[in-house]
Design a protein around this motif. Structure first.
Motif, PDB file in Angstrom:
ATOM      1  N   VAL A   1       0.868  -1.213  -0.109  1.00  0.00           N
ATOM      2  CA  VAL A   1      -0.092   0.060  -0.134  1.00  0.00           C
ATOM      3  C   VAL A   1       0.947   1.225  -0.142  1.00  0.00           C
ATOM      4  O   VAL A   1       1.994   1.030   0.544  1.00  0.00           O
TER       5      VAL A   1
ATOM      6  N   TYR B   1      -0.221   8.241  -6.710  1.00  0.00           N
ATOM      7  CA  TYR B   1      -0.393   7.007  -6.120  1.00  0.00           C
ATOM      8  C   TYR B   1      -1.478   6.108  -6.548  1.00  0.00           C
ATOM      9  O   TYR B   1      -1.329   5.253  -6.838  1.00  0.00           O
TER      10      TYR B   1
ATOM     11  N   THR C   1      -1.237   0.808  -7.272  1.00  0.00           N
ATOM     12  CA  THR C   1      -1.212   0.185  -5.614  1.00  0.00           C
ATOM     13  C   THR C   1      -2.022   0.925  -4.937  1.00  0.00           C
ATOM     14  O   THR C   1      -2.365   1.998  -5.124  1.00  0.00           O
ATOM     15  N   PRO C   2      -2.968   0.012  -4.014  1.00  0.00           N
ATOM     16  CA  PRO C   2      -3.736   1.107  -3.391  1.00  0.00           C
ATOM     17  C   PRO C   2      -3.347   1.993  -2.365  1.00  0.00           C
ATOM     18  O   PRO C   2      -2.099   1.634  -1.881  1.00  0.00           O
TER      19      PRO C   2
ATOM     20  N   ARG D   1      -7.111  -6.191  -2.320  1.00  0.00           N
ATOM     21  CA  ARG D   1      -6.338  -5.038  -2.340  1.00  0.00           C
ATOM     22  C   ARG D   1      -5.810  -4.651  -3.846  1.00  0.00           C
ATOM     23  O   ARG D   1      -6.045  -3.473  -4.331  1.00  0.00           O
ATOM     24  N   ASN D   2      -5.445  -5.884  -4.397  1.00  0.00           N
ATOM     25  CA  ASN D   2      -5.239  -5.722  -5.863  1.00  0.00           C
ATOM     26  C   ASN D   2      -6.266  -5.031  -6.864  1.00  0.00           C
ATOM     27  O   ASN D   2      -6.041  -3.955  -7.591  1.00  0.00           O
TER      28      ASN D   2
ATOM     29  N   GLY E   1      -6.756  -1.303  -6.101  1.00  0.00           N
ATOM     30  CA  GLY E   1      -5.661  -0.624  -6.549  1.00  0.00           C
ATOM     31  C   GLY E   1      -5.839  -0.356  -8.052  1.00  0.00           C
ATOM     32  O   GLY E   1      -5.633   0.724  -8.534  1.00  0.00           O
TER      33      GLY E   1
ATOM     34  N   LYS F   1      -6.309   2.700 -10.560  1.00  0.00           N
ATOM     35  CA  LYS F   1      -5.808   3.457 -11.593  1.00  0.00           C
ATOM     36  C   LYS F   1      -6.647   3.554 -12.859  1.00  0.00           C
ATOM     37  O   LYS F   1      -6.327   4.387 -13.596  1.00  0.00           O
TER      38      LYS F   1
END
Length: 192
Positions: free
Chosen positions: A77, A100, A105-106, A148-149, A152, A156
């Motif tokens: 993260v 970010y 990436t989260p 999480r992926n 993220g 994006k």
């Protein structure tokens, strides 16, 4: 297994909430987490001291942008510990937010008044209470890697699809057209 790694890249100044991040790390007693810090600023020596006391803290110093971006992709993260303390946060949109989110990436961060609400659909939001950062990180750690992926990647895609140059230019054109319409409308002439 790879450790749960939290990364901060940027100016290492007190006003950006780095003490909160270092304190949260102190309270997270899990040996399988790491805090990665990159940048330069007034807190460099203090960060070196923290890293000397806690082997889970890795200080990379100032890195070229390309290397920082590579670390962003490797981290679990990305953390922006800046709180809404200070008048400037009302008028500030940290470029770090877009960087970010665009990484895939989260991101973990506080709700700042200068960041539109729509962005917080893509940020693990930290509660403003005393242990908010620590609690948020604990919750994110409990999520599966897949969750999480996916989070993220959705961030994006949001940046790529909604915050690109073409979209922003289109928004500006709509604004200009609206202003021109109001200016040329005879009902608006002479009335104040």
């Amino acid at each position: 297994p790879q450790p749960f790694s939290m990364l901060y890249t940027g100016r290492l100044n007190r006003r950006y909430g780095l003490e909160l991040l270092l304190q949260a790390m102190k309270e997270l007693h899990d040996p399988d987490i790491e805090l990665w810090l990159c940048g330069s600023g007034e807190m460099e020596e203090e960060i070196r001291a923290y890293a000397a006391q806690d082997s889970r803290i890795r200080f990379f110093g100032f890195l070229p942008h390309e290397e920082a971006v590579q670390l962003q992709k490797k981290a679990t993260v990305l953390v922006n510990p800046r709180t809404n303390q200070g008048e400037y946060t009302k008028y500030s949109f940290p470029s770090k937010t877009i960087e970010y989110l665009a990484s895939g990436t989260p991101m973990v961060g506080y709700r700042l008044p200068g960041i539109p609400d729509e962005y917080f659909e893509y940020i693990y939001e930290v509660s403003p209470d005393e242990h908010g950062l620590e609690d948020c990180l604990k919750k994110v750690m409990l999520l599966s890697e897949r969750e999480r992926n996916e989070f993220g990647l959705s961030a994006k895609h949001f940046i790529q699809n909604e915050k690109n140059a073409a979209k922003q230019c289109a928004n500006i054109m709509v604004l200009i057209e609206g202003i021109m319409t109001r200016c040329t409308n005879p009902k608006n002439r002479g009335s104040k």
